[in-house]
Design a protein around this motif. Structure first.
Motif, PDB file in Angstrom:
ATOM      1  N   LEU A 159      40.257  28.970  49.722  1.00 12.12           N
ATOM      2  CA  LEU A 159      40.414  27.732  49.625  1.00 12.12           C
ATOM      3  C   LEU A 159      39.517  27.148  48.810  1.00 12.12           C
ATOM      4  O   LEU A 159      39.773  26.645  47.082  1.00 12.12           O
ATOM      5  N   SER A 160      37.976  26.996  48.703  1.00 15.15           N
ATOM      6  CA  SER A 160      37.029  27.112  47.686  1.00 15.15           C
ATOM      7  C   SER A 160      37.252  27.077  46.749  1.00 15.15           C
ATOM      8  O   SER A 160      36.934  26.998  45.112  1.00 15.15           O
ATOM      9  N   ALA A 161      37.943  29.085  46.412  1.00 14.06           N
ATOM     10  CA  ALA A 161      37.953  29.380  45.120  1.00 14.06           C
ATOM     11  C   ALA A 161      38.962  29.334  44.060  1.00 14.06           C
ATOM     12  O   ALA A 161      38.901  29.200  42.870  1.00 14.06           O
ATOM     13  N   MET A 162      40.016  28.891  45.349  1.00 13.19           N
ATOM     14  CA  MET A 162      41.256  28.375  44.536  1.00 13.19           C
ATOM     15  C   MET A 162      40.907  27.132  43.695  1.00 13.19           C
ATOM     16  O   MET A 162      41.708  26.629  42.388  1.00 13.19           O
ATOM     17  N   LEU A 163      40.340  25.792  44.353  1.00  6.07           N
ATOM     18  CA  LEU A 163      40.161  24.981  43.280  1.00  6.07           C
ATOM     19  C   LEU A 163      39.096  24.744  42.540  1.00  6.07           C
ATOM     20  O   LEU A 163      39.813  24.407  41.219  1.00  6.07           O
ATOM     21  N   VAL A 164      38.966  26.127  42.170  1.00  9.61           N
ATOM     22  CA  VAL A 164      37.339  26.401  41.343  1.00  9.61           C
ATOM     23  C   VAL A 164      38.787  27.355  39.568  1.00  9.61           C
ATOM     24  O   VAL A 164      38.105  27.403  38.721  1.00  9.61           O
ATOM     25  N   SER A 291      35.554  34.470  40.931  1.00  9.59           N
ATOM     26  CA  SER A 291      35.015  33.763  41.226  1.00  9.59           C
ATOM     27  C   SER A 291      34.648  34.193  42.432  1.00  9.59           C
ATOM     28  O   SER A 291      33.070  33.896  43.162  1.00  9.59           O
ATOM     29  N   MET A 292      35.424  34.551  43.233  1.00  6.37           N
ATOM     30  CA  MET A 292      34.763  35.766  44.411  1.00  6.37           C
ATOM     31  C   MET A 292      33.552  36.217  44.922  1.00  6.37           C
ATOM     32  O   MET A 292      33.136  36.649  45.410  1.00  6.37           O
ATOM     33  N   GLN A 293      33.742  37.392  43.662  1.00 10.64           N
ATOM     34  CA  GLN A 293      33.121  37.961  43.342  1.00 10.64           C
ATOM     35  C   GLN A 293      32.108  37.776  42.207  1.00 10.64           C
ATOM     36  O   GLN A 293      30.425  38.832  41.691  1.00 10.64           O
ATOM     37  N   GLY A 294      31.883  36.871  41.864  1.00 12.53           N
ATOM     38  CA  GLY A 294      30.398  36.641  41.188  1.00 12.53           C
ATOM     39  C   GLY A 294      30.817  35.360  39.740  1.00 12.53           C
ATOM     40  O   GLY A 294      31.858  35.608  38.794  1.00 12.53           O
ATOM     41  N   SER A 295      29.906  34.399  39.202  1.00 10.35           N
ATOM     42  CA  SER A 295      29.769  33.746  38.043  1.00 10.35           C
ATOM     43  C   SER A 295      29.742  34.785  36.657  1.00 10.35           C
ATOM     44  O   SER A 295      31.291  34.489  35.659  1.00 10.35           O
ATOM     45  N   ASP A 296      29.995  36.253  36.564  1.00 10.45           N
ATOM     46  CA  ASP A 296      29.927  36.408  35.783  1.00 10.45           C
ATOM     47  C   ASP A 296      31.317  37.672  35.668  1.00 10.45           C
ATOM     48  O   ASP A 296      31.940  37.441  34.020  1.00 10.45           O
ATOM     49  N   VAL A 297      31.775  37.436  36.669  1.00 13.77           N
ATOM     50  CA  VAL A 297      33.448  37.544  36.586  1.00 13.77           C
ATOM     51  C   VAL A 297      34.185  37.409  36.487  1.00 13.77           C
ATOM     52  O   VAL A 297      35.330  37.669  35.415  1.00 13.77           O
ATOM     53  N   LEU A 298      33.818  35.754  37.002  1.00 14.95           N
ATOM     54  CA  LEU A 298      34.659  34.654  36.442  1.00 14.95           C
ATOM     55  C   LEU A 298      35.072  34.083  34.808  1.00 14.95           C
ATOM     56  O   LEU A 298      35.501  33.974  34.184  1.00 14.95           O
TER      57      LEU A 298
END
Length: 490
Positions: A159-164, A291-298
């Motif tokens: 849920l928080s990841a989808m907000l991001v 985003s759940m895998q890390g900021s670099d992946v995002l």
């Protein structure tokens, strides 16, 4: 110049060698003018009016009668004959044609009722609106259900990841949506149509597509393993399902809102807005997982999907839009049937190629990724060039079909230039014409495109709804002109 004999009333014919300049009037009541040189008919004061390949006016206000009750004016445009020899569209079934092309609704007894707003396709549009609303609600419910399943499966972290993901997916839309609106300079589509297209792609197309893609993935994975399920769902199911449901949005405008769908450019615009809505919601999911895998992946996912390839979904769906646009412009039955299907299959093929290589090659894709990406970017850039050329062509069509309006006195040359100017609406917005000027430009463009569709329908001996709008649009232009004259600076 010869004069007709006096004393004959009614609807007699002109004597041999004479032609009526006002065909609706009788011989004794109307003026008869002698035939000019071969291919010409004399009008008042001895002026000769050429009859051209498909018939020109017999006088300044008369039109040569064409097939099926139409009258052919300059350049073969088809109109029905109204009062004083002016050309107006035939009224639709259930309506009577009155003064200046107005359509008057009938009682069952056949007597005219109060004048109602000219709306011959109201029932069709209402049916389309209901289908659009049902599709939106069903798609929204499916999106919510699958989102809840993902949240439950992830233990709430999704849920928080989808907000991001939403924060990364939706703000760039301001730029993305602005581009097609800038490109479509002539007769831009109404904002509410563009909103309907965007919502269809964002809710209906995504909801039904995720249902089918998830079902295919589960079915294939359970029988042939996870890699096979991923490959089939990404390379086969996704292209066919996603392009189908996005394409249904384009079809809705083509069929239910035909008055707002004029050809290839409109097909591309509606397809682009459907696809951008779809891509925005799809990106929320991609960015959430990244985003759940890390900021670099995002960051890497955003650069790829949000910066380099935001126009891939519009490109794929625009193939379907071009197909429906060709069907709208053509009078040939086989083109109307084959073009949308061919466009859809081409969009599916492009989508499948884009999805197949990364899925099939996996990590090995990194060696050819940059050349492959550059190739697609060149393809997208070339497509944008084609769109610009099609928009310019649309401007030429509008200008060509308004020239005779200037000759008939419906428009001045300055008004023609305003309607055909790529910055005409901007000039009105920043100048004294304001919203009235923008309405005048839109009515002029709609008149030209309605005449264009009518002329092509006449060539194919087809009936078109566009013919019914010519008279009301001329009346609207006359009213808007009076408003502009009243507010013009002195």
């Amino acid at each position: 110049m010869g004069q007709p004999p006096h004393g004959q009333q009614g609807r007699g014919q002109a004597p041999q060698g004479y032609a009526h300049a006002q065909p609706a009037q009788g011989y004794g009541q109307g003026h008869a003018y002698p035939q000019g040189p071969q291919g010409y008919t004399h009008g008042p004061q001895g002026h000769a009016y050429p009859q051209g390949p498909q018939g020109y006016a017999q006088g300044p206000q008369g039109y040569a009668q064409g097939p099926q009750g139409y009258a052919q004016g300059p350049q073969g445009h088809a109109y029905s004959q109204g009062s004083q020899g002016h050309a107006y569209p035939l009224a639709p079934q259930g309506y009577a044609r009155g003064q200046q092309g107005h359509a008057y609704a009938h009682h069952h007894a056949g007597y005219p009722a109060a004048v109602r707003r000219f709306d011959p396709d109201r029932r069709l549009r209402i049916a389309g609106l209901w289908l659009w609303a049902i599709g939106l609600i069903a798609g929204a419910v499916l999106n919510v259900l699958f989102t809840l399943l993902g949240v439950i499966e992830s233990g709430g972290s999704m849920l928080s990841a989808m907000l991001v993901g939403a924060l990364f997916a939706f703000p760039p839309l301001v730029l993305y949506l602005f581009v097609p609106m800038i490109i479509d300079r002539y007769d831009p589509e109404p904002w509410w149509c563009l909103l309907m297209a965007f919502l269809w792609g964002a809710l209906a197309a995504t909801g039904f597509s995720i249902l089918i893609n998830t079902g295919v993935h589960i079915g294939v994975s359970s029988n042939f393993g996870e890699p096979a399920g991923e490959l089939v769902s990404a390379s086969v199911s996704a292209p066919f399902a996603e392009e189908l449901f996005k394409g249904l949005g384009v079809f809705g405008f083509f069929y239910f809102l035909r008055r707002e769908f004029d050809g290839i450019v409109d097909g591309i615009i509606y397809a682009t807005f459907c696809a951008l809505g779809f891509a925005a919601v799809e990106n929320v999911l991609y960015y959430a997982r990244a985003s759940m895998q890390g900021s670099d992946v995002l960051a890497g996912t955003f650069v790829l999907r949000g910066v380099f390839t935001p126009w891939l979904h519009p490109l794929f769906t625009s193939m379907t839009g071009i197909g429906f646009g060709l069907a709208r412009e053509s009078s040939k039955t086989w083109v109307r049937a084959a073009a949308p299907i061919g466009g859809y299959l081409l969009g599916v093929a492009l989508h499948a190629v884009w999805n197949f290589l990364p899925t099939a090659l996996g990590r090995a894709m990194g060696d050819i990724f940059m050349p492959w990406l550059l190739l697609w970017l060149c393809f997208v850039a070339s497509f944008f060039g084609i769109i610009v050329a099609l928009v310019i062509r649309k401007g030429w069509v509008i200008r060509d079909h308004l020239r005779d309006e200037v000759a008939l006195g419906m428009l001045t040359q300055d008004e023609l230039e305003l309607v055909c100017s790529p910055i005409g609406r901007l000039r009105c917005t920043l100048g004294w014409r304001g919203a009235t000027g923008r309405s005048f430009i839109r009515a002029g463009a709609r008149l030209a495109l309605s005449k264009w569709h009518t002329a092509r329908a006449l060539q194919g001996r087809n009936r078109t709804l566009s013919a019914d709008f010519i008279g009301p649009l001329r009346q609207e232009i006359a009213q808007l002109r009076q408003e502009l004259l009243a507010r013009a600076p002195r």
